[in-house]
Design an enzyme around this catalytic site. Structure first.
Site, PDB file in Angstrom:
ATOM      1  N   ARG A 124       0.969  -1.245  -0.214  1.00 13.68           N
ATOM      2  CA  ARG A 124       0.261  -0.001   0.261  1.00 13.68           C
ATOM      3  C   ARG A 124       1.270   0.933  -0.270  1.00 13.68           C
ATOM      4  O   ARG A 124       0.628   1.963  -0.230  1.00 13.68           O
ATOM      5  CB  ARG A 124      -0.752  -0.138   1.502  1.00 13.68           C
ATOM      6  CG  ARG A 124      -1.785   1.144   1.423  1.00 13.68           C
ATOM      7  CD  ARG A 124      -3.011   0.963   0.685  1.00 13.68           C
ATOM      8  NE  ARG A 124      -3.594  -0.251   0.220  1.00 13.68           N
ATOM      9  CZ  ARG A 124      -4.822  -0.211  -0.872  1.00 13.68           C
ATOM     10  NH1 ARG A 124      -5.297   0.865  -1.389  1.00 13.68           N
ATOM     11  NH2 ARG A 124      -5.268  -1.065  -1.293  1.00 13.68           N
ATOM     12  N   HIS A 128      -5.007  -4.059   4.098  1.00 16.24           N
ATOM     13  CA  HIS A 128      -4.706  -2.834   3.228  1.00 16.24           C
ATOM     14  C   HIS A 128      -3.495  -1.999   2.909  1.00 16.24           C
ATOM     15  O   HIS A 128      -3.511  -2.466   1.454  1.00 16.24           O
ATOM     16  CB  HIS A 128      -5.744  -1.893   4.287  1.00 16.24           C
ATOM     17  CG  HIS A 128      -5.868  -0.872   3.190  1.00 16.24           C
ATOM     18  ND1 HIS A 128      -5.130   0.128   3.709  1.00 16.24           N
ATOM     19  CD2 HIS A 128      -6.549  -0.169   1.861  1.00 16.24           C
ATOM     20  CE1 HIS A 128      -5.650   1.273   2.241  1.00 16.24           C
ATOM     21  NE2 HIS A 128      -6.673   0.678   1.304  1.00 16.24           N
ATOM     22  N   CYS A 129      -2.960  -2.527   4.835  1.00 13.31           N
ATOM     23  CA  CYS A 129      -1.655  -2.125   4.775  1.00 13.31           C
ATOM     24  C   CYS A 129      -0.503  -2.755   3.001  1.00 13.31           C
ATOM     25  O   CYS A 129       0.111  -2.385   2.531  1.00 13.31           O
ATOM     26  CB  CYS A 129      -0.940  -1.983   5.673  1.00 13.31           C
ATOM     27  SG  CYS A 129      -1.315  -0.891   6.878  1.00 13.31           S
ATOM     28  N   SER A 130      -0.769  -4.504   3.501  1.00 13.24           N
ATOM     29  CA  SER A 130      -0.302  -4.989   2.406  1.00 13.24           C
ATOM     30  C   SER A 130      -0.859  -5.413   0.796  1.00 13.24           C
ATOM     31  O   SER A 130       0.330  -6.245   0.485  1.00 13.24           O
ATOM     32  CB  SER A 130      -0.659  -6.640   3.217  1.00 13.24           C
ATOM     33  OG  SER A 130      -1.711  -7.449   2.821  1.00 13.24           O
TER      34      SER A 130
END
Length: 345
Positions: free
Chosen positions: A96, A336-338
Protein backbone atom coordinates in the site's frame (compact mmCIF):
# COMPACT_ATOMS: atom_id res chain seq x y z
CA UNK A 1 -17.06 10.70 -14.20
CA UNK A 2 -14.73 13.20 -15.84
CA UNK A 3 -12.79 15.70 -13.71
CA UNK A 4 -11.85 19.19 -14.91
CA UNK A 5 -9.59 21.76 -13.30
CA UNK A 6 -12.35 24.35 -13.25
CA UNK A 7 -15.62 25.13 -14.99
CA UNK A 8 -13.82 26.84 -17.89
CA UNK A 9 -11.41 24.02 -18.67
CA UNK A 10 -12.08 21.46 -21.38
CA UNK A 11 -9.05 19.33 -20.53
CA UNK A 12 -9.73 16.45 -18.11
CA UNK A 13 -7.15 15.66 -15.44
CA UNK A 14 -6.18 12.48 -13.61
CA UNK A 15 -7.78 11.55 -10.33
CA UNK A 16 -7.58 8.68 -7.88
CA UNK A 17 -10.86 6.73 -7.76
CA UNK A 18 -12.32 5.24 -4.60
CA UNK A 19 -11.22 1.76 -3.51
CA UNK A 20 -14.55 0.17 -4.43
CA UNK A 21 -14.34 0.67 -8.20
CA UNK A 22 -13.85 -2.53 -10.26
CA UNK A 23 -10.29 -3.82 -10.03
CA UNK A 24 -8.01 -5.32 -12.64
CA UNK A 25 -5.83 -6.90 -9.94
CA UNK A 26 -4.32 -6.55 -6.48
CA UNK A 27 -0.58 -6.08 -6.04
CA UNK A 28 1.24 -7.64 -3.08
CA UNK A 29 4.83 -8.24 -1.94
CA UNK A 30 6.31 -11.38 -0.40
CA UNK A 31 8.21 -10.76 2.87
CA UNK A 32 11.64 -12.36 2.79
CA UNK A 33 14.12 -10.33 4.87
CA UNK A 34 15.04 -11.71 8.28
CA UNK A 35 16.75 -8.40 8.88
CA UNK A 36 13.27 -6.84 8.89
CA UNK A 37 11.16 -9.59 10.46
CA UNK A 38 13.59 -11.76 12.43
CA UNK A 39 12.04 -14.89 13.93
CA UNK A 40 8.55 -13.67 13.03
CA UNK A 41 9.18 -14.03 9.29
CA UNK A 42 7.64 -17.49 8.84
CA UNK A 43 4.39 -16.55 10.55
CA UNK A 44 4.11 -13.32 8.59
CA UNK A 45 4.67 -15.25 5.35
CA UNK A 46 1.81 -17.58 6.28
CA UNK A 47 -0.48 -14.59 6.83
CA UNK A 48 0.51 -12.93 3.56
CA UNK A 49 -0.13 -16.19 1.74
CA UNK A 50 -3.57 -16.43 3.37
CA UNK A 51 -4.43 -12.87 2.32
CA UNK A 52 -3.28 -13.56 -1.25
CA UNK A 53 -5.26 -16.80 -1.52
CA UNK A 54 -8.37 -15.11 -0.12
CA UNK A 55 -8.17 -12.18 -2.53
CA UNK A 56 -7.50 -14.55 -5.45
CA UNK A 57 -10.98 -15.99 -4.95
CA UNK A 58 -12.31 -12.60 -6.06
CA UNK A 59 -9.74 -11.07 -8.43
CA UNK A 60 -6.22 -11.59 -9.84
CA UNK A 61 -3.28 -11.18 -7.48
CA UNK A 62 0.31 -10.34 -8.49
CA UNK A 63 2.90 -11.11 -5.80
CA UNK A 64 6.34 -9.47 -6.11
CA UNK A 65 9.29 -11.53 -4.84
CA UNK A 66 12.96 -10.51 -4.80
CA UNK A 67 14.53 -13.63 -6.33
CA UNK A 68 13.79 -17.05 -7.83
CA UNK A 69 14.25 -19.04 -4.61
CA UNK A 70 11.92 -16.74 -2.68
CA UNK A 71 9.45 -16.75 -5.55
CA UNK A 72 9.30 -20.54 -5.47
CA UNK A 73 8.42 -20.53 -1.78
CA UNK A 74 5.84 -17.81 -2.30
CA UNK A 75 4.24 -19.74 -5.16
CA UNK A 76 4.01 -22.94 -3.14
CA UNK A 77 2.39 -21.16 -0.20
CA UNK A 78 0.08 -18.92 -2.23
CA UNK A 79 -1.03 -21.52 -4.75
CA UNK A 80 -1.53 -21.43 -8.48
CA UNK A 81 -4.24 -18.76 -8.23
CA UNK A 82 -1.59 -16.13 -7.45
CA UNK A 83 0.91 -14.87 -10.03
CA UNK A 84 4.39 -14.55 -8.50
CA UNK A 85 6.98 -12.42 -10.30
CA UNK A 86 10.65 -11.55 -9.66
CA UNK A 87 10.90 -8.56 -11.99
CA UNK A 88 10.12 -6.13 -9.14
CA UNK A 89 12.35 -6.82 -6.11
CA UNK A 90 11.15 -5.59 -2.71
CA UNK A 91 12.50 -5.09 0.80
CA UNK A 92 9.26 -5.58 2.71
CA UNK A 93 5.57 -6.42 2.27
CA UNK A 94 3.75 -3.09 2.66
CA UNK A 95 2.60 -2.62 -0.92
CA UNK A 96 0.00 0.00 0.00
CA UNK A 97 2.90 2.33 0.75
CA UNK A 98 5.44 1.29 -1.88
CA UNK A 99 3.27 0.70 -4.96
CA UNK A 100 2.16 3.50 -7.27
CA UNK A 101 -1.18 5.15 -6.68
CA UNK A 102 -3.22 4.37 -9.78
CA UNK A 103 -5.36 7.09 -11.33
CA UNK A 104 -8.00 7.41 -14.01
CA UNK A 105 -6.37 9.61 -16.65
CA UNK A 106 -9.52 11.34 -17.87
CA UNK A 107 -9.25 9.79 -21.34
CA UNK A 108 -10.54 6.30 -20.61
CA UNK A 109 -7.24 4.90 -19.36
CA UNK A 110 -4.97 4.79 -16.33
CA UNK A 111 -1.82 6.52 -15.25
CA UNK A 112 0.03 6.43 -11.93
CA UNK A 113 1.61 8.77 -9.41
CA UNK A 114 4.71 7.88 -7.41
CA UNK A 115 4.70 9.13 -3.81
CA UNK A 116 8.49 8.96 -3.36
CA UNK A 117 8.55 6.33 -0.60
CA UNK A 118 11.45 6.91 1.82
CA UNK A 119 10.99 4.14 4.38
CA UNK A 120 8.48 6.08 6.48
CA UNK A 121 11.00 8.79 7.14
CA UNK A 122 14.13 6.64 6.74
CA UNK A 123 13.14 4.33 9.58
CA UNK A 124 13.76 1.13 7.59
CA UNK A 125 15.82 -0.23 4.71
CA UNK A 126 14.07 0.68 1.44
CA UNK A 127 16.59 0.52 -1.41
CA UNK A 128 14.32 -1.81 -3.42
CA UNK A 129 11.02 -0.55 -2.02
CA UNK A 130 11.84 2.98 -3.17
CA UNK A 131 11.76 1.74 -6.78
CA UNK A 132 8.64 -0.43 -6.58
CA UNK A 133 6.16 2.24 -7.65
CA UNK A 134 8.06 3.18 -10.79
CA UNK A 135 8.72 -0.46 -11.72
CA UNK A 136 5.08 -1.48 -11.27
CA UNK A 137 3.89 1.42 -13.41
CA UNK A 138 6.46 0.60 -16.08
CA UNK A 139 5.50 -3.08 -16.10
CA UNK A 140 1.88 -2.07 -16.64
CA UNK A 141 2.90 0.33 -19.43
CA UNK A 142 1.48 3.32 -17.60
CA UNK A 143 2.62 6.89 -17.81
CA UNK A 144 3.72 7.89 -14.34
CA UNK A 145 4.64 11.13 -12.62
CA UNK A 146 6.33 11.89 -9.32
CA UNK A 147 4.36 13.72 -6.65
CA UNK A 148 5.82 16.95 -5.24
CA UNK A 149 5.80 15.53 -1.71
CA UNK A 150 6.89 12.37 0.11
CA UNK A 151 4.20 10.07 1.42
CA UNK A 152 2.61 6.66 1.36
CA UNK A 153 -0.66 5.31 0.00
CA UNK A 154 -1.77 4.19 3.46
CA UNK A 155 -1.38 7.74 4.73
CA UNK A 156 -4.08 9.11 2.42
CA UNK A 157 -7.75 8.22 2.03
CA UNK A 158 -9.85 9.44 -0.90
CA UNK A 159 -13.57 9.22 -1.61
CA UNK A 160 -12.94 9.43 -5.37
CA UNK A 161 -15.24 12.45 -5.51
CA UNK A 162 -12.91 15.30 -4.68
CA UNK A 163 -12.15 14.76 -0.99
CA UNK A 164 -9.05 13.32 0.67
CA UNK A 165 -8.04 12.96 4.31
CA UNK A 166 -4.74 12.28 6.04
CA UNK A 167 -2.97 12.71 9.36
CA UNK A 168 -0.63 15.64 9.77
CA UNK A 169 1.67 13.42 11.82
CA UNK A 170 2.53 11.32 8.76
CA UNK A 171 2.87 13.98 6.10
CA UNK A 172 3.52 17.33 7.80
CA UNK A 173 6.63 15.78 9.24
CA UNK A 174 10.28 16.69 8.68
CA UNK A 175 11.15 13.01 8.20
CA UNK A 176 9.15 13.11 4.94
CA UNK A 177 8.68 16.70 3.91
CA UNK A 178 11.29 18.83 5.63
CA UNK A 179 10.92 22.51 4.84
CA UNK A 180 7.39 22.22 3.44
CA UNK A 181 4.44 23.89 5.14
CA UNK A 182 1.12 22.14 5.60
CA UNK A 183 -0.40 24.34 2.89
CA UNK A 184 2.36 23.39 0.44
CA UNK A 185 1.92 19.68 1.18
CA UNK A 186 -1.83 20.02 0.82
CA UNK A 187 -1.51 21.69 -2.57
CA UNK A 188 0.86 18.97 -3.81
CA UNK A 189 -1.35 16.18 -2.45
CA UNK A 190 -4.54 17.55 -4.01
CA UNK A 191 -2.70 17.89 -7.32
CA UNK A 192 -1.47 14.29 -7.16
CA UNK A 193 -4.89 12.88 -6.25
CA UNK A 194 -6.92 15.13 -8.52
CA UNK A 195 -8.97 16.28 -5.53
CA UNK A 196 -10.35 19.59 -4.32
CA UNK A 197 -10.75 19.35 -0.54
CA UNK A 198 -8.36 18.22 2.19
CA UNK A 199 -9.41 17.09 5.65
CA UNK A 200 -6.48 17.06 8.07
CA UNK A 201 -6.46 14.92 11.19
CA UNK A 202 -3.72 15.61 13.78
CA UNK A 203 -2.50 12.03 14.32
CA UNK A 204 0.42 10.88 16.48
CA UNK A 205 4.11 11.27 15.65
CA UNK A 206 6.78 8.81 16.67
CA UNK A 207 4.63 6.08 18.20
CA UNK A 208 4.76 3.69 15.24
CA UNK A 209 6.80 3.39 12.07
CA UNK A 210 4.14 5.15 9.95
CA UNK A 211 3.55 8.09 12.31
CA UNK A 212 -0.14 7.08 12.40
CA UNK A 213 -1.56 6.19 9.01
CA UNK A 214 -5.19 7.12 8.58
CA UNK A 215 -6.18 3.77 7.00
CA UNK A 216 -6.03 2.03 10.38
CA UNK A 217 -8.70 4.23 11.98
CA UNK A 218 -10.76 6.16 9.42
CA UNK A 219 -11.88 5.03 5.97
CA UNK A 220 -14.17 6.40 3.28
CA UNK A 221 -16.79 3.85 2.28
CA UNK A 222 -18.53 6.10 -0.26
CA UNK A 223 -18.66 9.83 -1.01
CA UNK A 224 -20.13 11.54 2.02
CA UNK A 225 -19.67 8.58 4.36
CA UNK A 226 -16.69 7.59 6.46
CA UNK A 227 -16.17 4.82 9.03
CA UNK A 228 -14.14 5.41 12.18
CA UNK A 229 -13.06 2.67 14.57
CA UNK A 230 -13.58 3.64 18.21
CA UNK A 231 -11.79 2.00 21.15
CA UNK A 232 -13.45 0.39 24.17
CA UNK A 233 -14.80 2.99 26.58
CA UNK A 234 -12.26 2.18 29.29
CA UNK A 235 -9.24 2.62 27.00
CA UNK A 236 -7.49 6.00 27.18
CA UNK A 237 -4.05 5.57 25.66
CA UNK A 238 -2.70 7.80 22.88
CA UNK A 239 -4.28 5.67 20.15
CA UNK A 240 -7.69 5.71 21.84
CA UNK A 241 -7.59 9.49 22.20
CA UNK A 242 -6.50 9.80 18.57
CA UNK A 243 -9.44 7.69 17.36
CA UNK A 244 -11.94 9.73 19.34
CA UNK A 245 -10.41 12.95 18.01
CA UNK A 246 -10.67 11.68 14.42
CA UNK A 247 -14.32 10.80 15.02
CA UNK A 248 -15.05 14.29 16.36
CA UNK A 249 -13.24 16.13 13.55
CA UNK A 250 -14.85 14.06 10.80
CA UNK A 251 -18.31 14.43 12.38
CA UNK A 252 -17.99 18.21 11.94
CA UNK A 253 -16.39 18.10 8.47
CA UNK A 254 -17.84 18.74 5.05
CA UNK A 255 -16.56 17.28 1.80
CA UNK A 256 -15.77 18.74 -1.61
CA UNK A 257 -19.44 18.72 -2.58
CA UNK A 258 -20.53 20.55 0.58
CA UNK A 259 -21.96 17.44 2.23
CA UNK A 260 -21.71 17.10 6.00
CA UNK A 261 -19.95 13.78 6.46
CA UNK A 262 -21.94 10.86 7.82
CA UNK A 263 -19.61 9.14 10.29
CA UNK A 264 -20.30 5.49 11.06
CA UNK A 265 -18.68 4.18 14.26
CA UNK A 266 -17.21 0.69 14.34
CA UNK A 267 -16.19 -0.51 17.77
CA UNK A 268 -12.83 -2.18 18.17
CA UNK A 269 -12.38 -5.51 19.94
CA UNK A 270 -12.29 -5.69 23.73
CA UNK A 271 -9.77 -8.53 23.65
CA UNK A 272 -7.20 -9.80 21.16
CA UNK A 273 -5.04 -12.91 21.02
CA UNK A 274 -1.72 -11.10 20.60
CA UNK A 275 0.50 -9.60 23.30
CA UNK A 276 2.55 -7.52 20.87
CA UNK A 277 2.79 -3.83 21.74
CA UNK A 278 2.70 -3.11 17.98
CA UNK A 279 -0.52 -5.05 17.42
CA UNK A 280 -3.01 -3.30 15.14
CA UNK A 281 -6.51 -4.32 16.24
CA UNK A 282 -8.21 -2.66 13.27
CA UNK A 283 -11.29 -3.96 11.50
CA UNK A 284 -11.04 -0.94 9.21
CA UNK A 285 -7.72 -1.89 7.66
CA UNK A 286 -9.84 -3.86 5.17
CA UNK A 287 -9.21 -4.40 1.47
CA UNK A 288 -12.14 -4.00 -0.93
CA UNK A 289 -12.07 -6.52 -3.81
CA UNK A 290 -14.39 -7.33 -6.69
CA UNK A 291 -17.48 -8.65 -4.97
CA UNK A 292 -16.00 -8.72 -1.49
CA UNK A 293 -14.35 -7.05 1.49
CA UNK A 294 -11.43 -8.77 3.24
CA UNK A 295 -10.96 -7.81 6.89
CA UNK A 296 -9.52 -9.19 10.12
CA UNK A 297 -11.03 -11.03 13.05
CA UNK A 298 -9.53 -11.06 16.53
CA UNK A 299 -11.34 -13.83 18.40
CA UNK A 300 -13.77 -11.40 20.08
CA UNK A 301 -16.92 -13.10 18.83
CA UNK A 302 -19.33 -10.24 19.53
CA UNK A 303 -17.17 -7.40 18.16
CA UNK A 304 -15.99 -9.51 15.17
CA UNK A 305 -19.61 -10.15 14.21
CA UNK A 306 -20.61 -6.51 14.71
CA UNK A 307 -17.75 -5.31 12.49
CA UNK A 308 -18.64 -7.86 9.82
CA UNK A 309 -22.26 -6.69 9.86
CA UNK A 310 -21.23 -3.02 9.68
CA UNK A 311 -19.05 -3.68 6.63
CA UNK A 312 -21.84 -5.67 4.98
CA UNK A 313 -24.13 -2.65 5.36
CA UNK A 314 -21.42 -0.26 4.16
CA UNK A 315 -20.68 -2.36 1.07
CA UNK A 316 -24.00 -3.92 0.03
CA UNK A 317 -23.77 -6.84 -2.36
CA UNK A 318 -20.19 -7.71 -1.33
CA UNK A 319 -19.21 -10.76 0.67
CA UNK A 320 -17.39 -9.85 3.89
CA UNK A 321 -14.60 -12.33 4.66
CA UNK A 322 -12.83 -12.22 8.01
CA UNK A 323 -9.46 -13.91 8.44
CA UNK A 324 -6.95 -14.37 11.25
CA UNK A 325 -3.76 -12.50 10.38
CA UNK A 326 -2.53 -11.86 13.90
CA UNK A 327 1.14 -12.41 13.02
CA UNK A 328 1.00 -9.70 10.38
CA UNK A 329 -0.92 -7.27 12.57
CA UNK A 330 1.56 -7.80 15.39
CA UNK A 331 4.08 -6.25 12.99
CA UNK A 332 2.24 -2.94 12.93
CA UNK A 333 0.05 -3.20 9.83
CA UNK A 334 -2.81 -5.14 8.31
CA UNK A 335 -4.60 -6.33 5.21
CA UNK A 336 -5.05 -2.94 3.53
CA UNK A 337 -1.44 -2.04 4.32
CA UNK A 338 -0.18 -5.16 2.51
CA UNK A 339 -2.18 -4.65 -0.69
CA UNK A 340 -2.59 -2.14 -3.50
CA UNK A 341 -5.51 -2.34 -5.90
CA UNK A 342 -5.16 -1.52 -9.58
CA UNK A 343 -8.52 -0.27 -10.89
CA UNK A 344 -9.86 -1.06 -14.31
CA UNK A 345 -9.55 1.90 -16.69
Amino acid sequence: MTHYRDDRSTEPYPWVPADDVPHARTWMSWPSRRGVWGLRLGGVQEDIALIARTIAEFEPVVMCAPDDWTAGKAQSWCGSGVEVITAIPTDDLWMRDTAPVFRRDGYGGLDAVVLNFNGWGNKQVHHDDARVAELVATRRGLRHTFADFVGEGGAIETDGDGTVMATESSLVNKNRNRGMSRDEIEEALLEAYGADTMIWLPGIKGQDITDDHVDVTSRFVRPGTVMVQLPPADRNNAWARDAREQFAILSAATDARGRRLQVVPVHGPDTVRSRSSKFVDSYLNFHVVNGGVITAQFGDAYKDAAARDALAVAFPGREVVQIDVDRLMAGGGGIHCSTMHEPLP
